[in-house]
Design an enzyme around this catalytic site. Structure first.
Site, PDB file in Angstrom:
ATOM      1  N   SER A 148      41.900  50.939  33.746  1.00  0.00           N
ATOM      2  CA  SER A 148      41.828  50.632  32.317  1.00  0.00           C
ATOM      3  C   SER A 148      42.171  51.885  31.534  1.00  0.00           C
ATOM      4  O   SER A 148      41.848  53.004  31.977  1.00  0.00           O
ATOM      5  CB  SER A 148      40.411  50.192  31.944  1.00  0.00           C
ATOM      6  N   TYR A 162      31.361  50.333  32.219  1.00  0.00           N
ATOM      7  CA  TYR A 162      32.678  49.791  32.569  1.00  0.00           C
ATOM      8  C   TYR A 162      33.692  50.912  32.728  1.00  0.00           C
ATOM      9  O   TYR A 162      34.437  50.963  33.717  1.00  0.00           O
ATOM     10  CB  TYR A 162      33.131  48.808  31.491  1.00  0.00           C
TER      11      TYR A 162
HETATM   12  N1  LIG Z   1      42.157  42.288  29.496  1.00  0.00           N
HETATM   13  C1  LIG Z   1      42.194  43.568  29.208  1.00  0.00           C
HETATM   14  O1  LIG Z   1      42.369  43.954  28.054  1.00  0.00           O
HETATM   15  C2  LIG Z   1      42.054  44.596  30.288  1.00  0.00           C
HETATM   16  C3  LIG Z   1      42.235  45.945  29.929  1.00  0.00           C
HETATM   17  C4  LIG Z   1      42.106  46.915  30.911  1.00  0.00           C
HETATM   18  C5  LIG Z   1      41.794  46.552  32.205  1.00  0.00           C
HETATM   19  N2  LIG Z   1      41.604  45.232  32.527  1.00  0.00           N
HETATM   20  C6  LIG Z   1      41.272  44.914  33.927  1.00  0.00           C
HETATM   21  O2  LIG Z   1      42.151  43.905  34.378  1.00  0.00           O
HETATM   22  C7  LIG Z   1      41.482  43.071  35.328  1.00  0.00           C
HETATM   23  C8  LIG Z   1      41.620  41.612  34.914  1.00  0.00           C
HETATM   24  O3  LIG Z   1      41.041  41.426  33.633  1.00  0.00           O
HETATM   25  P1  LIG Z   1      41.239  40.090  32.779  1.00  0.00           P
HETATM   26  O4  LIG Z   1      41.260  40.484  31.359  1.00  0.00           O
HETATM   27  O5  LIG Z   1      42.353  39.291  33.319  1.00  0.00           O
HETATM   28  O6  LIG Z   1      39.848  39.352  33.070  1.00  0.00           O
HETATM   29  P2  LIG Z   1      39.463  37.785  32.950  1.00  0.00           P
HETATM   30  O7  LIG Z   1      40.449  37.064  32.126  1.00  0.00           O
HETATM   31  O8  LIG Z   1      38.029  37.773  32.562  1.00  0.00           O
HETATM   32  O9  LIG Z   1      39.610  37.273  34.464  1.00  0.00           O
HETATM   33  C9  LIG Z   1      38.807  37.861  35.457  1.00  0.00           C
HETATM   34  C10 LIG Z   1      39.224  37.370  36.822  1.00  0.00           C
HETATM   35  O10 LIG Z   1      38.405  38.053  37.793  1.00  0.00           O
HETATM   36  C11 LIG Z   1      37.702  37.106  38.545  1.00  0.00           C
HETATM   37  N3  LIG Z   1      36.329  37.567  38.785  1.00  0.00           N
HETATM   38  C12 LIG Z   1      35.495  38.159  37.888  1.00  0.00           C
HETATM   39  N4  LIG Z   1      34.307  38.391  38.470  1.00  0.00           N
HETATM   40  C13 LIG Z   1      34.390  37.941  39.741  1.00  0.00           C
HETATM   41  C14 LIG Z   1      33.485  37.888  40.825  1.00  0.00           C
HETATM   42  N5  LIG Z   1      32.247  38.379  40.736  1.00  0.00           N
HETATM   43  N6  LIG Z   1      33.907  37.331  41.996  1.00  0.00           N
HETATM   44  C15 LIG Z   1      35.146  36.843  42.085  1.00  0.00           C
HETATM   45  N7  LIG Z   1      36.048  36.852  41.104  1.00  0.00           N
HETATM   46  C16 LIG Z   1      35.676  37.397  39.941  1.00  0.00           C
HETATM   47  C17 LIG Z   1      37.691  35.822  37.750  1.00  0.00           C
HETATM   48  O11 LIG Z   1      37.607  34.749  38.677  1.00  0.00           O
HETATM   49  P3  LIG Z   1      36.897  33.300  38.351  1.00  0.00           P
HETATM   50  O12 LIG Z   1      37.126  32.997  36.919  1.00  0.00           O
HETATM   51  O13 LIG Z   1      37.593  32.385  39.300  1.00  0.00           O
HETATM   52  O14 LIG Z   1      35.446  33.456  38.686  1.00  0.00           O
HETATM   53  C18 LIG Z   1      39.026  35.892  37.015  1.00  0.00           C
HETATM   54  O15 LIG Z   1      40.060  35.385  37.828  1.00  0.00           O
HETATM   55  C19 LIG Z   1      40.036  43.574  35.382  1.00  0.00           C
HETATM   56  O16 LIG Z   1      39.875  44.459  36.475  1.00  0.00           O
HETATM   57  C20 LIG Z   1      39.886  44.333  34.081  1.00  0.00           C
HETATM   58  O17 LIG Z   1      38.897  45.306  34.135  1.00  0.00           O
HETATM   59  C21 LIG Z   1      41.717  44.263  31.585  1.00  0.00           C
END
Ligand SMILES: NC(=O)c1ccc[n+]([C@@H]2O[C@H](COP(=O)([O-])OP(=O)(O)OC[C@H]3O[C@@H](n4cnc5c(N)ncnc54)[C@H](OP(=O)(O)O)[C@@H]3O)[C@@H](O)[C@H]2O)c1
Length: 257
Positions: A148, A162
């Site tokens: 991130s 985080y």
């Molecule tokens: N969005 C942003 O702005 C952003 C910025 C920087 C970094 N990131 C990083 O990018 C990655 C993806 O983020 P996102 O925004 O796409 O998140 P998201 O939309 O909330 O999706 C999260 C995904 O992770 C899975 N997940 C979460 N907790 C889990 C658990 N305990 N066991 C199994 N699966 C789990 C969920 O699966 P289910 O729904 O099937 O449970 C879902 O597929 C993360 O590592 C996040 O920290 C995101």
């Protein structure tokens, strides 16, 4: 025209929604067979599988609770079976450690259970998924860890637990890049800025003030899209990044430069 990832197999964690979905779909379009991992969102994962298939690719879903090592081990047994049925062996080429959570809590607001949960999913889960994957990854394989922008620009948002998990991810990236480079395996951190996914729905989605706050702090003055993270990961997962390893690469539109 041959596709750049034809013949490759990728496992993308957290691919049922958000960035993982965009990453899985992009790798599928590039010709990889994609294992679409999900935690709870089975219908969404199946929809990703169908989207990849409709675009001419191939995919299947696998499930695990990423904060639980036994559940990760069971997922790899299911993956082994599926890959053995399809290819005669358990080996694969690309691991994208994407699953993660981001409770929006400051130091004062973080209780022990929340702290443990963030580290269980974002660090422990990524660690033990990689432990299972490393012996199965082919030489010249790829590992992409979702970090991130908050591991660099910690003043950007006040969610220290985080941010610390993503700092840990960056250390693991360098550690494993150093160790497995001899096998031609590259390991990189891909760090998004704020993207409109479910993770940020509570404060960003439909909130003009938050959108303005994020856009104005970036060199490129708009909110990034999940597909723009999928495209960046595709570079790190593909052959053209073979000389790039152990790096923290930000895809954030130039956030807080
Ligand atoms: N969005 C942003 O702005 C952003 C910025 C920087 C970094 N990131 C990083 O990018 C990655 C993806 O983020 P996102 O925004 O796409 O998140 P998201 O939309 O909330 O999706 C999260 C995904 O992770 C899975 N997940 C979460 N907790 C889990 C658990 N305990 N066991 C199994 N699966 C789990 C969920 O699966 P289910 O729904 O099937 O449970 C879902 O597929 C993360 O590592 C996040 O920290 C995101």
């Amino acid at each position: 025209m041959s596709k750049i990832l034809a013949g490759k197999i990728a496992l993308v964690t957290g691919a049922s929604r958000g960035l993982g979905r965009a990453i899985a779909e992009r790798l599928g379009r590039d010709g990889a067979l994609v294992a679409v991992h999900y935690g709870r969102a089975s219908a969404e994962a199946e929809s990703v599988v169908q989207t990849i298939k409709k675009a001419g690719g191939d995919a299947f879903a696998v499930q695990a609770e990423i904060g639980d090592v036994a559940s990760i081990q069971a997922m790899f047994q299911a993956l082994d079976k599926e890959l053995t049925d399809r290819t005669g062996e358990v080996r694969f080429d690309i691991l994208v450690n994407n699953a993660g959570i981001a409770p929006m809590v400051s130091l004062e607001e973080t209780d022990e259970a929340t702290f443990d949960r963030i580290f269980d999913v974002n660090v422990k889960g990524l660690f033990f998924v990689t432990q299972q994957a490393i012996g199965r990854l082919r030489d010249n394989g790829r590992i992409v860890n979702l970090s991130s922008g908050l591991s660099r620009a910690v003043g950007g948002m006040d969610i220290p637990a985080y941010s610390a998990t993503k700092g840990a991810v960056d250390v693991l990236t360098r550690q494993w890049a150093s160790k497995y480079g001899a096998r031609g395996i590259t390991v990189n951190s891909l760090a998004p800025g704020a993207i409109d996914t479910d993770m940020n729905a509570g404060w960003l989605r439909g909130n003009a003030e938050s959108e303005q706050m994020i856009s104005s702090s970036q060199a490129i003055k708009r909110i990034g899209k999940p597909t723009e993270i999928g495209d960046a990961v595709a570079f790190l997962a593909g052959p053209d990044s073979r000389w790039v390893t152990g790096q923290y690469i930000e895809a954030s539109g130039g956030w807080l430069l």
